[in-house]
Structures are given as C-alpha cells and as structure tokens.
Design a protein around this motif. Structure first.
Motif, short mmCIF file in Angstrom:
data_model
loop_
_atom_site.label_atom_id
_atom_site.label_comp_id
_atom_site.label_asym_id
_atom_site.label_seq_id
_atom_site.Cartn_x
_atom_site.Cartn_y
_atom_site.Cartn_z
N ALA A 258 0.83 -1.26 0.04
CA ALA A 258 0.02 0.09 -0.01
C ALA A 258 0.85 1.14 0.08
N VAL A 259 0.43 2.30 -0.73
CA VAL A 259 1.00 3.50 -0.66
C VAL A 259 -0.13 4.64 -0.53
N CYS A 260 0.22 5.50 0.39
CA CYS A 260 -0.66 6.65 0.66
C CYS A 260 -0.52 7.68 -0.55
N LYS A 261 -1.63 8.03 -1.19
CA LYS A 261 -1.57 9.07 -2.31
C LYS A 261 -1.26 10.60 -1.54
N ASP A 262 -0.33 11.13 -2.19
CA ASP A 262 -0.12 12.62 -1.80
C ASP A 262 -0.38 13.36 -3.10
#
Length: 351
Positions: free
Chosen positions: A60-64
C-alpha cells in the motif's frame, strides 16, 4: 505562495505494485521503492505496508496529491501481486476501482478502469523486478464512495474510481484532468448513439432539462465552466447532428462577451451583459445592485420574455461565431427554479 505538486493515483499504484512484486519475488518488504514516471524521471515513494496474502503479496502507498483538491488525496492505493503463468502481466479491478461499462473510452467495456499510461507505468515498475508473469489487482478502499464525487458515473465507469494519469504528476488546480473527463463525456455520448446532446453548466441546467424537455440521461453533458473547450470539441464530433445549450443566464450570458471560461475567478459578471441588453430593449435601466436572477425578477412578464429571448439569441450568435454552422444549434435559458426564460433556435428535437 507556491503550490505543491503531488503524484497521480497511477504513480502510487505503480510504486505499490513494485513493492508487492519485490515481496513476492525476493521475500522481503521494502519500506520505499523507486519508479520511473512517463517522462523518465525517477521518483521514490514510501511504502506503508507490504504483507503476504493467500495468493501473493499486497502493498500500500498513501496518495499525496500535493495542494490539488483531488478527491483521492490521502487515499490508500493498494496493489496485490501474484504469480501468473505464461509470463504476461494481467490487471484486475479490486475494491474501489471501477470497471468500464460503456463504449467511447480508450478502454473496452468490461475492462478495469486503469488507463493505458498507468498500465504501462505499472508494467515498467514490475519489469524492474522480474520479466513478467504477474497478476495485478489494484484497489482503493472507499473508492466506490469517492467515485460518486467524480465524472465516473457519467462516463459509464461503475463500481469505483478510474486510475488515470498521463505524466504521473498532479499539478495543483490543473484543469488537465477535468478537460480529459469532459472530453471523455463527449466521446461516450457519441459512442452510445447520442445525436442531439444537451450541454448544461451543472445540476441546475440538468434539472431544468428534465423538467421541461424530453431527454435521456445520456444526452445531458455537464460542461462546468469550460464552454469554449466543450463547444469546440462537440463541433468536431462527427456523430452529433444537433446541439442544445441550456442553462442559467448567470453563466451563459458571459458567452455574449467572449467569456468562454465562465468561472467567477476568470470572467466578468454576467450581470453587466444582462443589464446592458435589458436596457437596449426596455430603455430604462434596472437597479445596478441586482443579480442576474434579480434583474429577471424585477421585470414584468412581457419584459422577462423579451429579455430571455434576446439573450438566448445573443448567446446563439456568439456560439455560432465560434464553432461555425455545421451543427444546428438551439439555446434555452432558465432561471433557478428551472422555468424557461427564453429560447432561440429549433427546439423540436428535445420537446
């Protein structure tokens, strides 16, 4: 103050895919990964999670999205990667990622709503780990609900968000993504057999069209403030045979003075146009403090009819001067409750 750029959902998906592939192929969980953007620039993303699943590995990657008001800002972009026989890379829409249901987009109906540039970014990221043989499932928790705040339902993308991106970068307040979605709405309408679309600014125009006309949902296309762009593109659609422009004069009267982007921050007030035309017709000026809605409320029924029809004729002339006479055009102006104030052109296709 300089606004901060961010990264597209597609970039985040590519980074999460690479992290999951590393976990699958090499047995460890990276805390960050580096990928290539479409222009060749290398960027590094932090990886929040990288865990085993029954079928593979999920990361998982948190969108910025930077300072852009993107509905997916701070959303989790989750990608599960599993082994796939045959050496190919297969894509599946997971939770919160939509599926294409209508023709007219670059993706065929039934495909996951992951555009080709994003798919290629993910492929490139995976090929840095191993030469193929992956099954990729992209998910966005909460994406189904977020999609209701986007153009996706109108474009026939069902079940969640589309994963877009042409550069991998989100520029703050850039109109590029909006323009892409607006163009897609025209393409979908043409591909589904619409020949007489109705362009409206937004919900007020759409409600008025349903109230007064005989139109199907697929005929109505929301333009927002991008009238120049959408009229130009509509005029180039070979499948369109007629065009109706319908909306409140608070937006559409601006076209008379060549204001083709009608956002209040970039265009003059429509009140000036409406008051000027009313004065030309009636000879007596209305109070300068009135809004467009107030000007019409100030007029009696005969003056309202004359003003509405004159404004519709001026809007019609401005549009024809811009896009030419190929498409027979009609214009209808409505007030806030949806009552027609005036029309110009042949309305029989929609009545």
């Amino acid at each position: 103050m300089k606004l901060r750029s961010g990264y597209s959902t597609g970039s985040c998906a590519a980074a999460a895919a690479k992290a999951a592939a590393i976990g699958l192929c090499h047995g460890f969980s990276p805390t960050e990964v580096e990928i290539s953007l479409p222009d060749g620039k290398r960027v590094t993303f932090p990886v929040a999670d990288c865990d085993l699943t029954p079928g593979g590995v999920r990361a998982a990657v948190c969108k910025d999205a930077g300072d852009d008001p993107d509905v997916t800002h701070q959303s989790w972009i989750v990608v599960e990667v599993a082994h796939e026989a045959g050496g190919d890379i297969q894509f599946t829409a997971g939770e919160g990622v939509g599926t294409v249901s209508l023709p007219g987009l670059v993706l065929a109906p039934g495909e996951a709503a992951i555009n080709p540039v994003t798919s290629q970014m993910i492929r490139d990221a995976l090929l840095e780990v191993r030469a193929g043989g992956f099954r990729v499932t992209v998910s966005i928790p909460g994406g189904r609900e977020l999609a209701e705040r986007t153009f996706n339902p109108r474009l026939g993308i069902v079940g969640g968000l589309s994963i877009l991106g042409t550069t991998g970068i989100v520029k703050p307040f850039s109109a590029a993504a909006v323009m892409t979605s607006l163009q897609c709405s025209l393409d979908v309408a043409a591909a589904t057999g619409v020949v007489a679309p109705v362009l409206v600014p937004g919900n007020i125009g759409e409600r008025a069209a349903r109230l007064n006309l005989t139109v199907e949902p697929g005929q109505m296309i929301q333009v927002s403030n991008h009238w120049g762009f959408m009229l130009d593109q509509a005029a180039r659609q070979p499948g369109f045979q007629r065009l109706l422009v319908l909306g409140h004069p608070g937006k559409l009267a601006k076209l008379v003075d060549g204001e083709w982007d009608t956002h209040s921050s970039t265009s003059a007030s429509a009140t000036v146009v409406v008051a000027r035309i009313d004065r030309e017709l009636a000879g007596t000026p209305v109070p300068t403090s009135l809004t467009v809605e107030g000007i019409f409320a100030h007029c009696d029924s005969a003056r309202t009819k004359a003003l509405g029809e004159a404004l519709a004729a001026r809007v019609h002339a401005a549009i024809i001067a811009r896009i030419g006479p190929r498409l027979p055009l009609a214009v209808a102006l409505v007030n806030m409750p949806g009552t027609i104030l005036g029309t110009y052109g042949d309305m029989t296709s929609w009545t």
